[in-house]
Scaffold this motif. Sequence first.
Motif, short mmCIF file in Angstrom:
data_model
loop_
_atom_site.label_atom_id
_atom_site.label_comp_id
_atom_site.label_asym_id
_atom_site.label_seq_id
_atom_site.Cartn_x
_atom_site.Cartn_y
_atom_site.Cartn_z
N PRO A 96 1.04 8.06 11.72
CA PRO A 96 1.28 9.52 11.64
C PRO A 96 0.11 10.27 11.04
CG PRO A 96 2.99 8.25 10.50
CD PRO A 96 1.92 7.31 10.84
N TYR A 97 -0.84 9.55 10.47
CA TYR A 97 -1.94 10.23 9.78
C TYR A 97 -3.23 10.15 10.58
CZ TYR A 97 1.38 10.24 6.07
OH TYR A 97 2.52 10.44 5.34
N TYR A 98 -3.12 10.03 11.90
CA TYR A 98 -4.34 9.76 12.66
C TYR A 98 -5.30 10.93 12.64
CZ TYR A 98 -2.84 12.57 16.60
OH TYR A 98 -2.46 13.61 17.38
N PRO A 139 4.57 -3.28 15.12
CA PRO A 139 4.81 -1.86 15.32
C PRO A 139 6.02 -1.39 14.51
CG PRO A 139 5.67 -3.08 17.16
CD PRO A 139 5.03 -4.08 16.25
N GLY A 140 6.09 -0.09 14.32
CA GLY A 140 7.24 0.48 13.61
C GLY A 140 6.78 1.30 12.43
N CYS A 141 7.62 2.25 12.06
CA CYS A 141 7.22 3.13 10.96
C CYS A 141 8.42 3.41 10.09
CB CYS A 141 6.62 4.40 11.48
SG CYS A 141 6.14 5.56 10.20
N PRO A 142 8.79 2.59 9.17
CA PRO A 142 8.27 1.25 8.91
C PRO A 142 8.96 0.23 9.80
CG PRO A 142 9.93 1.79 7.30
CD PRO A 142 9.82 2.97 8.19
N PRO A 143 8.36 -0.93 10.01
CA PRO A 143 9.04 -1.98 10.77
C PRO A 143 10.25 -2.48 10.00
CG PRO A 143 6.72 -2.49 10.48
CD PRO A 143 7.02 -1.34 9.59
N HIS A 196 -4.45 8.64 -0.89
CA HIS A 196 -4.53 10.06 -0.55
C HIS A 196 -4.63 10.19 0.97
CE1 HIS A 196 -5.41 14.23 -0.63
NE2 HIS A 196 -6.59 14.05 -0.08
N ARG A 197 -3.53 10.67 1.58
CA ARG A 197 -3.48 10.69 3.04
C ARG A 197 -3.67 12.07 3.60
NH1 ARG A 197 1.74 6.74 3.76
NH2 ARG A 197 2.80 8.18 2.42
N GLY A 198 -3.85 13.06 2.75
CA GLY A 198 -4.09 14.40 3.24
C GLY A 198 -2.86 15.06 3.83
N ASP A 200 9.12 13.01 4.75
CA ASP A 200 9.77 11.71 4.62
C ASP A 200 8.86 10.71 3.95
OD1 ASP A 200 12.31 11.49 5.51
OD2 ASP A 200 11.76 11.47 7.62
N ARG A 201 7.59 10.82 4.25
CA ARG A 201 6.65 9.78 3.83
C ARG A 201 5.93 10.11 2.55
NH1 ARG A 201 7.87 9.99 8.86
NH2 ARG A 201 7.77 8.16 10.18
N VAL A 202 6.21 11.28 1.98
CA VAL A 202 5.53 11.63 0.73
C VAL A 202 6.03 10.74 -0.40
CG1 VAL A 202 5.31 13.41 -1.00
CG2 VAL A 202 4.94 13.97 1.35
N LEU A 250 0.81 -1.21 0.00
CA LEU A 250 0.00 0.00 0.00
C LEU A 250 0.85 1.26 0.00
CD1 LEU A 250 -2.79 -0.99 2.48
CD2 LEU A 250 -3.07 -0.46 0.10
N ALA A 251 1.84 1.32 0.88
CA ALA A 251 2.60 2.57 0.99
C ALA A 251 4.03 2.24 1.37
CB ALA A 251 1.94 3.50 1.99
N CYS A 252 4.64 3.14 2.15
CA CYS A 252 6.07 3.05 2.44
C CYS A 252 6.46 1.69 2.99
CB CYS A 252 6.48 4.12 3.44
SG CYS A 252 5.25 5.33 3.85
N CYS A 253 5.61 1.10 3.85
CA CYS A 253 5.96 -0.17 4.46
C CYS A 253 6.18 -1.24 3.41
CB CYS A 253 4.86 -0.62 5.40
SG CYS A 253 4.91 0.20 6.98
N ALA A 254 5.55 -1.09 2.26
CA ALA A 254 5.70 -2.09 1.20
C ALA A 254 7.15 -2.20 0.76
CB ALA A 254 4.82 -1.74 0.03
N GLY A 286 3.17 -2.08 10.38
CA GLY A 286 3.38 -0.64 10.54
C GLY A 286 2.27 0.02 11.34
N THR A 287 2.58 1.21 11.84
CA THR A 287 1.60 1.89 12.68
C THR A 287 0.39 2.35 11.90
OG1 THR A 287 2.91 3.86 12.35
CG2 THR A 287 3.21 2.71 14.41
N CYS A 288 0.57 2.63 10.61
CA CYS A 288 -0.58 3.07 9.82
C CYS A 288 -1.65 2.00 9.77
CB CYS A 288 -0.15 3.38 8.39
SG CYS A 288 0.59 4.96 8.21
S1 SF4 Z 1 3.64 3.03 9.20
FE1 SF4 Z 1 5.07 4.62 8.52
S2 SF4 Z 1 6.25 3.62 6.93
FE2 SF4 Z 1 4.43 2.36 7.23
S3 SF4 Z 1 2.94 3.13 5.75
FE3 SF4 Z 1 2.61 4.24 7.63
S4 SF4 Z 1 3.81 6.11 7.40
FE4 SF4 Z 1 4.56 4.65 5.90
#
Ligand code: SF4
Lengths: 189, 231, 370
Positions: free
Chosen positions: B154-156, B176-180, C49-51, C69-71, B81-85, B146-148
């Motif tokens: 971080p996007y809560y 846990p972890g961002c990213p693990p 889309h995470r806003g 960092d995460r963009v 899905l995102a960075c964790c991938a 990951g925390t997401c």
């Molecule tokens: S937990 Fe961190 S690294 Fe994983 S998808 Fe979310 S923002 Fe990205």
Amino acid sequence: MTEQDPLAGQPEAKGPEASAEKPVRHGPPIVVAEEQLNERGEQTAEQLARTLGALALDAAGRDDTPWARVDASQLHRAAEKCRDGEMGMDMLNLMLAVDWVDRIQMIYVLYSTTNNRKAILKADLPAEAPKISSVTDLWEAGSWYEREAHDLFGVEFPGNSDMSPLLLYEGFEGHPGLKSYPLNDYEEW
Amino acid sequence: MAVDANNGAQNLPLFVPQKWEREEGGRFFHTGEGGDDSLGKGNHPAPNRINNVAPGVITAKLDDLIAMGRSNSLWTLTFGLACCAIEMISTHMAHHDFDRFGIVTWPSPRQADVMIIAGTVVKKMAEPIRLLYEQMPDPKWVIAMGTCATSGGPYYRSYSVVMGVDHIIPVDIYVPGCPPRPEALMDAFLKLQTKIKSDAKNHQIDDLSEHTAAASVAEVTSATATVEESA
Amino acid sequence: MSTGPQFDSVDMMLNMGPQHPATHGVFRMVLTVDGERVVDVTPHIGYLHRGTERLAEVESYGQVITLFDRVDYISNLNNELAFVRAGEKIMEVDAPERAQYIRVILAELNRVASHLLFIGTYAIDLGAMTPVMYCFRERERIENLFEHVTGARMMHNYMRIGGVKSDVPDDFVPWVHRLIGDVRKGVEETDKLLSTNEVFLGRTRGVGIIDGPMAVSCGLSGPSLRGSGIAYDVRKDDPYEIYPYLNYKVPVGENGDCWDRYYLRVLECYESLSMIEQCLNQLPDGPIMAAGRRIARPPAGEVFSHSENPRGDLGVYLISDGSDKPYRVKIRPPSFCNLIGLRPMTIGSYIADAVAILGSLDIVLGEVDR
Ligand code: SF4
């Protein structure tokens, strides 16, 4: 008690009657940056002024990027002049909407790959039912930027044929880019 | 002259009990030294009476055997899905080599066992994720990486992010972890293997009644709408 | 004159994504095909889309760095650099020279790491399995260095407005020298294995052609634009940091096809590695952080600054109202603009080439959708 009252320098605590008035701003006073163009920016600003002529309501700039504010109804004409005139702005580098609460401002960052110069066009729209003509016919890149601004700020772009949601999904209510749109505190749902 | 085929070596044990008579005490087979009452110690299991009859044969509960097979060939759905991938891909590559756990990625949900939710789940993606989950055959497991995926991370505060994938589908393991780190993901898989095995022991496998999703996507989106109204 | 029976053909819709291994994330496109030919393609984005831009308005300047960092999560340090530069511009501070060198070294290393990931995954898209293993081996080496310097493999949060968080460790310079040798060998190996492979050439040469004017009109940038023969590189055209002190070339393609876009990235890897070597030789001593307040309130105003990301021209439009939080942060996402070019490239090609074309744009969905 003593002379060194920790609250001495601060504004009076807000009572219920104080909050009805203008909100008291704490902290240091706001400083407004001085906008200054460098030499290169001055040249671009001259070009921009020549190109736009009377269309420009207002102009200034910072570093090498001058900006000019035009009337919303004239934006398409101004953009066309910038693209086809001596400036040769062949790339729409960035387009964004800014919510200034009382109005919505559209900002177009133009770039010329031939002359390597940047310039910015701005146009103010009313906060209620903002609407501005599309620039998709000038730059392909306009189409997606406009759909994004439509999603997040509710700006209408007559002239852009496809206005389906780009970033949000069908049925999303509201325009989350606006300052009035609430961000959640954490809650279970 | 008869030549020993085994060149003098001891004959291979035959799969025939040497004595068919029932012994006193009602036992049928001969047992090894100490009898079958002796208990195993440490790494030396108690002698298995079948071993005397048919050496080399393993006995186990069918549930345990199936769980062993399942836990050692977990096929994950190729799905980032995102960075964790990116860290998930790193785990699969040469340096960390996920293959040694029997874990391979598979692009189709129809043959996948595990879904790694690697990244932020946004509301637009909620429906497809649920669809993919429902297409996977049972038994299936979900790892929230990951925390997401666990809680919004971080996007809560964002207007478009689901506060954890467990609002849509049931989750087995949270990482846990961002990213693990890749090691954390490996640990999650070891935990998942333990879980599969222990579930088989406790006869909890395939209990679908407990695997009902928290809320349908339609409810999720309508809940957001009410949040917006009240705000 | 044909006398056989006449058949009507009907266009077919083909959905790809959002879960598809070749879309590099959660991208969806609907292809309208007539037989094997693509007649139309409609990209659908927004599945990530995470806003970010809205969230940045409620975070202080220091915290926004973590969002950046995460963009674009494949080239994190380049993104940090983009925001930090915008912040420095609006706060009117300059980072000390040593900090700038460190930033450029790390950003260029990250560019190599990002291109390596592209080369590997692009090879997978086209059916080659080995290069990705080589590329990730080298990428892992680079990430080890990042971990040594910044403390994290991916989400570094290392740069600050006015400098960097902490100085590099003592063994940084020898480590990077060693690393460059290893990585260069790895890139050469992959280059030899893949770039002139007959099958690979057959699938990329002359596929997905976009001409210069169209590419500019779509707002393409980075290797995707340079592949079409337009030499636009922010490092050269709007120099920032210490790039003017370095000696490097910007490779430019000519055909605007997938192979050009691919090979430019390979060449950029070599260029970046030599740039890092120059930086290491020039690395000065000195402070790493500009003197200033920790929680800074910039003057009200607006700035636009941009820098060269592995994917292209990453711009940040930053508006401040004088408080400690930005009033508006707008990212100019290079992948988003590159994706606009997908439609003109794909129309008229074969279905199988759609994957090759999408892969050659090297999109990162986190940046497309933000
Ligand atoms: S937990 Fe961190 S690294 Fe994983 S998808 Fe979310 S923002 Fe990205």
